[in-house]
Design a protein around this motif. Structure first.
Motif, PDB file in Angstrom:
ATOM      1  N   MET A 112       8.431 -69.637  63.163  1.00 10.54           N
ATOM      2  CA  MET A 112       8.704 -71.030  62.845  1.00 10.54           C
ATOM      3  C   MET A 112      10.169 -71.400  63.069  1.00 10.54           C
ATOM      4  SD  MET A 112       6.425 -71.385  59.360  1.00 10.54           S
ATOM      5  CE  MET A 112       7.030 -73.023  59.054  1.00 10.54           C
ATOM      6  N   PRO A 113      10.414 -72.435  63.881  1.00 14.36           N
ATOM      7  CA  PRO A 113      11.783 -72.951  64.005  1.00 14.36           C
ATOM      8  C   PRO A 113      12.272 -73.453  62.637  1.00 14.36           C
ATOM      9  CG  PRO A 113      10.381 -73.816  65.743  1.00 14.36           C
ATOM     10  CD  PRO A 113       9.478 -73.113  64.766  1.00 14.36           C
ATOM     11  N   ASN A 114      13.536 -73.311  62.375  1.00 10.42           N
ATOM     12  CA  ASN A 114      14.179 -73.786  61.149  1.00 10.42           C
ATOM     13  C   ASN A 114      13.769 -73.037  59.887  1.00 10.42           C
ATOM     14  OD1 ASN A 114      15.535 -75.834  62.635  1.00 10.42           O
ATOM     15  ND2 ASN A 114      13.670 -77.055  62.559  1.00 10.42           N
ATOM     16  N   LEU A 115      13.059 -71.951  60.013  1.00  5.68           N
ATOM     17  CA  LEU A 115      12.747 -71.116  58.849  1.00  5.68           C
ATOM     18  C   LEU A 115      13.874 -70.099  58.709  1.00  5.68           C
ATOM     19  CD1 LEU A 115      10.614 -70.425  56.640  1.00  5.68           C
ATOM     20  CD2 LEU A 115       9.715 -68.733  58.255  1.00  5.68           C
ATOM     21  N   PRO A 116      14.552 -70.059  57.561  1.00  3.11           N
ATOM     22  CA  PRO A 116      15.720 -69.173  57.440  1.00  3.11           C
ATOM     23  C   PRO A 116      15.406 -67.741  56.991  1.00  3.11           C
ATOM     24  CG  PRO A 116      15.600 -70.626  55.548  1.00  3.11           C
ATOM     25  CD  PRO A 116      14.460 -71.005  56.460  1.00  3.11           C
ATOM     26  N   PHE A 117      14.163 -67.459  56.565  1.00  2.02           N
ATOM     27  CA  PHE A 117      13.848 -66.134  56.045  1.00  2.02           C
ATOM     28  C   PHE A 117      12.383 -65.811  56.290  1.00  2.02           C
ATOM     29  CE2 PHE A 117      14.691 -69.240  52.631  1.00  2.02           C
ATOM     30  CZ  PHE A 117      13.391 -69.642  52.387  1.00  2.02           C
ATOM     31  N   VAL A 118      12.015 -64.568  56.064  1.00  8.22           N
ATOM     32  CA  VAL A 118      10.644 -64.094  56.249  1.00  8.22           C
ATOM     33  C   VAL A 118       9.827 -64.427  55.006  1.00  8.22           C
ATOM     34  CG1 VAL A 118       9.221 -62.022  56.516  1.00  8.22           C
ATOM     35  CG2 VAL A 118      11.359 -62.262  57.809  1.00  8.22           C
ATOM     36  N   LEU A 119       8.623 -64.961  55.235  1.00 12.46           N
ATOM     37  CA  LEU A 119       7.683 -65.228  54.152  1.00 12.46           C
ATOM     38  C   LEU A 119       6.454 -64.347  54.341  1.00 12.46           C
ATOM     39  CD1 LEU A 119       7.773 -69.134  54.073  1.00 12.46           C
ATOM     40  CD2 LEU A 119       9.002 -67.542  52.585  1.00 12.46           C
ATOM     41  N   LEU A 120       6.105 -63.600  53.318  1.00 14.70           N
ATOM     42  CA  LEU A 120       4.922 -62.751  53.348  1.00 14.70           C
ATOM     43  C   LEU A 120       3.810 -63.475  52.608  1.00 14.70           C
ATOM     44  CD1 LEU A 120       6.765 -59.396  52.577  1.00 14.70           C
ATOM     45  CD2 LEU A 120       5.980 -60.234  54.817  1.00 14.70           C
TER      46      LEU A 120
END
Length: 144
Positions: A112-120
């Motif tokens: 995802m563009p503009n996502l600053p971190f990893v989401l699990l």
């Protein structure tokens, strides 16, 4: 793969502490990988990572499957690629044990563009575990 009473971590000194895992995200086709922290996100249907990770993993971002993702800020474009995720016990890493405690199968992950971190997220990751989170004590436990 039991994780028992892991403390919440912070991505930076001023960021809030959250339930997170140390993970290695891998492109199974190229063998390229990167180590990072991933936030356990029970509100996310799927796993998502910053689009900027695509090149590091050997993916051409826009050659992934395009998807629209609903976020708190509305719909956003993303591209899905197949990855594998290794989970590490960060306490054991500190003493030199570099063996993963869990490895996913090959799963779709949204870049995802503009996502600053990893989401699990739930569908391809958290749904494999029994998860307990104690927000007042800032600890969590997981087991397969």
């Amino acid at each position: 793969m039991p994780i028992v009473n892991f403390p919440f971590l912070s991505l930076s000194p001023n960021a809030p502490r959250r339930p997170m895992l140390v993970v290695k995200i891998q492109n199974p086709a190229t063998g390229l990988s990167l180590d990072t922290a991933g936030i356990l996100d029970t509100g996310a249907d799927s796993c998502a990572i910053p689009a900027s990770f695509a090149n590091l993993l050997g993916y051409n971002l826009t050659r992934g499957t395009p998807v629209k993702i609903g976020t708190g800020n509305g719909l956003t474009d993303a591209y899905t690629h197949i990855c594998r995720v290794d989970v590490y016990d960060w306490l054991r890493l500190r003493v030199g044990n570099t063996e993963p405690i869990y490895t996913t199968s090959e799963i779709p992950i949204n870049f995802m563009p503009n996502l600053p971190f990893v989401l699990l997220g739930v569908d391809n990751f958290l749904g494999q575990f029994v998860l307990s989170i104690d927000y007042s004590a800032q600890i969590f436990s997981m087991r397969a």
